[in-house]
Scaffold this motif. Structure first.
Motif, PDB file in Angstrom:
ATOM      1  N   PRO A  58       0.805  -1.238   0.000  1.00 55.36           N
ATOM      2  CA  PRO A  58       0.000   0.000   0.000  1.00 55.36           C
ATOM      3  C   PRO A  58       0.829   1.276   0.000  1.00 55.36           C
ATOM      4  O   PRO A  58       0.401   2.296  -0.549  1.00 55.36           O
ATOM      5  N   ASP A  59       2.032   1.247   0.625  1.00 56.71           N
ATOM      6  CA  ASP A  59       2.877   2.446   0.626  1.00 56.71           C
ATOM      7  C   ASP A  59       3.735   2.545  -0.632  1.00 56.71           C
ATOM      8  O   ASP A  59       4.617   3.408  -0.717  1.00 56.71           O
ATOM      9  N   LEU A  60       3.480   1.652  -1.619  1.00 57.63           N
ATOM     10  CA  LEU A  60       4.159   1.614  -2.914  1.00 57.63           C
ATOM     11  C   LEU A  60       5.598   1.132  -2.829  1.00 57.63           C
ATOM     12  O   LEU A  60       6.355   1.235  -3.798  1.00 57.63           O
ATOM     13  N   SER A  61       5.986   0.592  -1.687  1.00 55.44           N
ATOM     14  CA  SER A  61       7.240  -0.139  -1.633  1.00 55.44           C
ATOM     15  C   SER A  61       7.004  -1.510  -2.267  1.00 55.44           C
ATOM     16  O   SER A  61       5.862  -1.913  -2.522  1.00 55.44           O
ATOM     17  N   VAL A  62       8.072  -2.241  -2.552  1.00 52.06           N
ATOM     18  CA  VAL A  62       7.972  -3.538  -3.224  1.00 52.06           C
ATOM     19  C   VAL A  62       8.566  -4.605  -2.324  1.00 52.06           C
ATOM     20  O   VAL A  62       9.732  -4.523  -1.932  1.00 52.06           O
ATOM     21  N   HIS A  63       7.734  -5.590  -1.983  1.00 50.46           N
ATOM     22  CA  HIS A  63       8.167  -6.700  -1.134  1.00 50.46           C
ATOM     23  C   HIS A  63       8.528  -7.894  -2.016  1.00 50.46           C
ATOM     24  O   HIS A  63       7.704  -8.390  -2.787  1.00 50.46           O
ATOM     25  N   GLU A  64       9.782  -8.343  -1.922  1.00 52.46           N
ATOM     26  CA  GLU A  64      10.220  -9.466  -2.751  1.00 52.46           C
ATOM     27  C   GLU A  64       9.377 -10.700  -2.449  1.00 52.46           C
ATOM     28  O   GLU A  64       9.233 -11.118  -1.302  1.00 52.46           O
ATOM     29  N   GLU A  65       8.817 -11.278  -3.513  1.00 54.97           N
ATOM     30  CA  GLU A  65       7.921 -12.417  -3.351  1.00 54.97           C
ATOM     31  C   GLU A  65       8.583 -13.717  -3.780  1.00 54.97           C
ATOM     32  O   GLU A  65       8.593 -14.704  -3.047  1.00 54.97           O
ATOM     33  N   ARG A  66       9.144 -13.738  -4.967  1.00 57.38           N
ATOM     34  CA  ARG A  66       9.734 -14.964  -5.525  1.00 57.38           C
ATOM     35  C   ARG A  66      10.432 -14.611  -6.824  1.00 57.38           C
ATOM     36  O   ARG A  66      10.564 -13.444  -7.176  1.00 57.38           O
ATOM     37  N   GLY A  67      10.847 -15.643  -7.557  1.00 56.72           N
ATOM     38  CA  GLY A  67      11.470 -15.427  -8.851  1.00 56.72           C
ATOM     39  C   GLY A  67      10.772 -16.230  -9.925  1.00 56.72           C
ATOM     40  O   GLY A  67      10.221 -17.303  -9.667  1.00 56.72           O
ATOM     41  N   LEU A  68      10.753 -15.703 -11.133  1.00 53.90           N
ATOM     42  CA  LEU A  68      10.245 -16.468 -12.261  1.00 53.90           C
ATOM     43  C   LEU A  68      11.262 -17.542 -12.650  1.00 53.90           C
ATOM     44  O   LEU A  68      12.466 -17.364 -12.452  1.00 53.90           O
TER      45      LEU A  68
END
Length: 499
Positions: free
Chosen positions: A378-388
């Motif tokens: 929501p604060d437009l930061s990016v949380h690392e989720e995974r890799g393709l």
């Protein structure tokens, strides 16, 4: 004319692999984009040319010139020669008749306006020597240049397995082509419409010409209406469909088009990127001030942020998300609300491992950087989720459909076929790119179709239809079988009947 006109063009491997220039074969006619790079007379394949230089209206670029070299101002323009045109960049501002020494390159870029066309009389593979420096980086060794005569270049060549082991490697990374500019047939008459972009909404498909100020409106029964914009000829444009019409944007401004009324120019500011949500349009002008449009209302300035827009998408019916690159080390996510409020997120680093051009994908919204996938908070930061499993060249969101494009042959040497479900029998004469639709939640591949370009224009329509500009307007469904050929919509014939 005192003799046969000829040209020597050097073509990089990736340009042929991407399909921007066909495989050079001796005796066949070859055409493609052309650039002239000024060099010293001692450079391989350097020639001296006399031509007319038409300078670009774009301002000069503060350009990097190479390893351990200082930056400098670089101007651009178009060279008009005898039987060819070539995009030009140089450190000295020039105009009018010029006498230059340099190399013709068959290459592709956003500003490559030059073109060549001739019959191939000679094909030579060019080898360069590379050496490893530091932690795995490979750099060309000056002064090494070898040529090998062939009947035809391969479709795919260039740096590969040879740059995995050892400290030096000789690589055939380009091909040198001799062309006869006179021994070519006359060019065919241009079709009534050459598709440049496509968009869809409310059961209608809108197609804009690649160079002419012409828009085609096509309904579900393939009935069409042709509309002419009060715009310039020779300008590339984008089209953004809404429930009641479409916005058309480009370097000559923004136009509103709807059935039953003449198209109108609502703004003359150049637009470099845009997206439509509901009836509204948000457009980047390439500066820190963006613009918000609604039918029947004056444009409203949005104080967003300066930077290169690498991805932009509608989020819901009235909001927008933008990936904005500022420099080479970081990006920021920007949110534009229905009320036109802009929120700029914190810096998100771009790591030095081939992030390429970041793009938006999925629901919840993610930012894809190379193989790295991060959820937008929501604060437009990016949380690392995974890799393709494998890097895709690009992608985006259109009408709620998430898509990527990547090379069809990537990973085959190691047995990795993602995003395909498994091995496929490939025709070497077919396109080398793969357009894949992904499940928005899981990002798992849903279906993939072959395309012949690494930069398709993609638009999602109703009932699972997806439209793509791939030298034509092509249509497939999100539930189409994997590797099924998209259907071609003959927009040129439709447009010709309406003239």
């Amino acid at each position: 004319m005192t003799g046969p006109r000829s040209l020597i063009v050097r073509i990089e491997s990736w340009v042929i692999g991407d399909g921007e220039i066909a495989v050079p074969r001796r005796g066949e006619v070859l055409a493609g984009p052309l650039q002239f790079i000024e060099t010293g007379a001692e450079a391989p394949h350097a020639v001296r040319v006399r031509a007319e230089l038409v300078p670009s209206e774009r301002p000069p670029i503060w350009q990097y010139t190479g390893e351990k070299s200082p930056r400098r101002w670089e101007w651009s323009g178009l060279l008009r020669g005898d039987g060819w045109t070539a995009s030009w960049r140089g450190a000295v501002p020039r105009t009018g008749q010029v006498d230059l020494t340099g190399v013709f390159w068959g290459t592709f870029g956003y500003d490559t306006e030059g073109r060549f066309r001739g019959r191939v009389t000679r094909v030579r593979m060019a080898s360069e020597r590379y050496e490893r420096r530091g932690a795995g980086g490979w750099y060309p060794v000056p002064g090494f240049h070898r040529l090998r005569e062939v009947e035809a270049a391969p479709r795919f060549f260039g740096p590969g397995e040879e740059l995995q082991d050892g400290d030096t490697a000789d690589v055939e990374a380009s091909v040198v082509v001799d062309l006869d500019l006179d021994d070519v047939p006359a060019l065919p008459v241009r079709p009534a419409l050459v598709p440049g972009d496509v968009s869809a909404a409310s059961g209608l498909v809108w197609v804009v010409d690649a160079a002419l100020p012409v828009v085609l409106r096509i309904d579900a029964d393939d009935r069409a209406t042709r509309m002419v914009l009060p715009g310039t000829i020779g300008t590339s444009r984008s089209v953004h469909a809404t429930p009641s019409g479409c916005w058309v944007t480009g370097q000559d401004g923004t136009f509103w088009v709807t059935e039953g009324a003449d198209p109108v120019r609502v703004d003359d500011r150049p637009v470099v990127a845009g997206a439509a949500a509901g009836e509204s349009l948000v457009a980047s002008t390439g500066t820190a001030v963006w613009r918000h449009y609604l039918p029947g209302r004056e444009p409203v300035d949005l104080p967003a942020a300066a930077g290169y827009v690498s991805s932009m998408a509608a989020v819901g019916d009235s909001a927008y998300a933008v990936v904005l690159r500022r420099g080479e080390s970081a990006l920021r996510v920007v949110r534009v609300s229905a009320a036109g409020e802009c929120t700029v997120g914190p810096a998100v680093p771009l790591l030095p491992r081939g992030h390429g051009n970041p793009y938006l994908l999925g629901d919840p919204l993610r930012v894809v950087r190379g193989v790295d996938v991060g959820v937008v908070r929501p604060d437009l930061s990016v949380h690392e989720e995974r890799g393709l499993p494998k890097r895709q060249l690009g992608g985006g969101i259109s009408g709620g459909v998430s898509w990527t494009v990547g090379r069809l042959l990537d990973g085959n040497a190691t047995g990795e076929w993602w995003p395909l479900p498994g091995p496929v029998v490939m025709d070497p004469t077919r396109p080398s790119w793969l357009l894949t639709v992904h499940d928005p939640a899981s990002l798992d591949p849903v279906t993939s179709v072959p395309v012949s370009t690494h930069a398709p224009r993609v638009a999602a329509g109703a009932d699972g239809q997806v439209f793509v500009i791939d030298r034509a307007v092509r249509r497939f469904r999100t539930d189409s079988p994997v590797m099924a050929e998209p259907e071609v919509i003959d927009v040129a014939s439709i447009a010709a009947r309406l003239q």
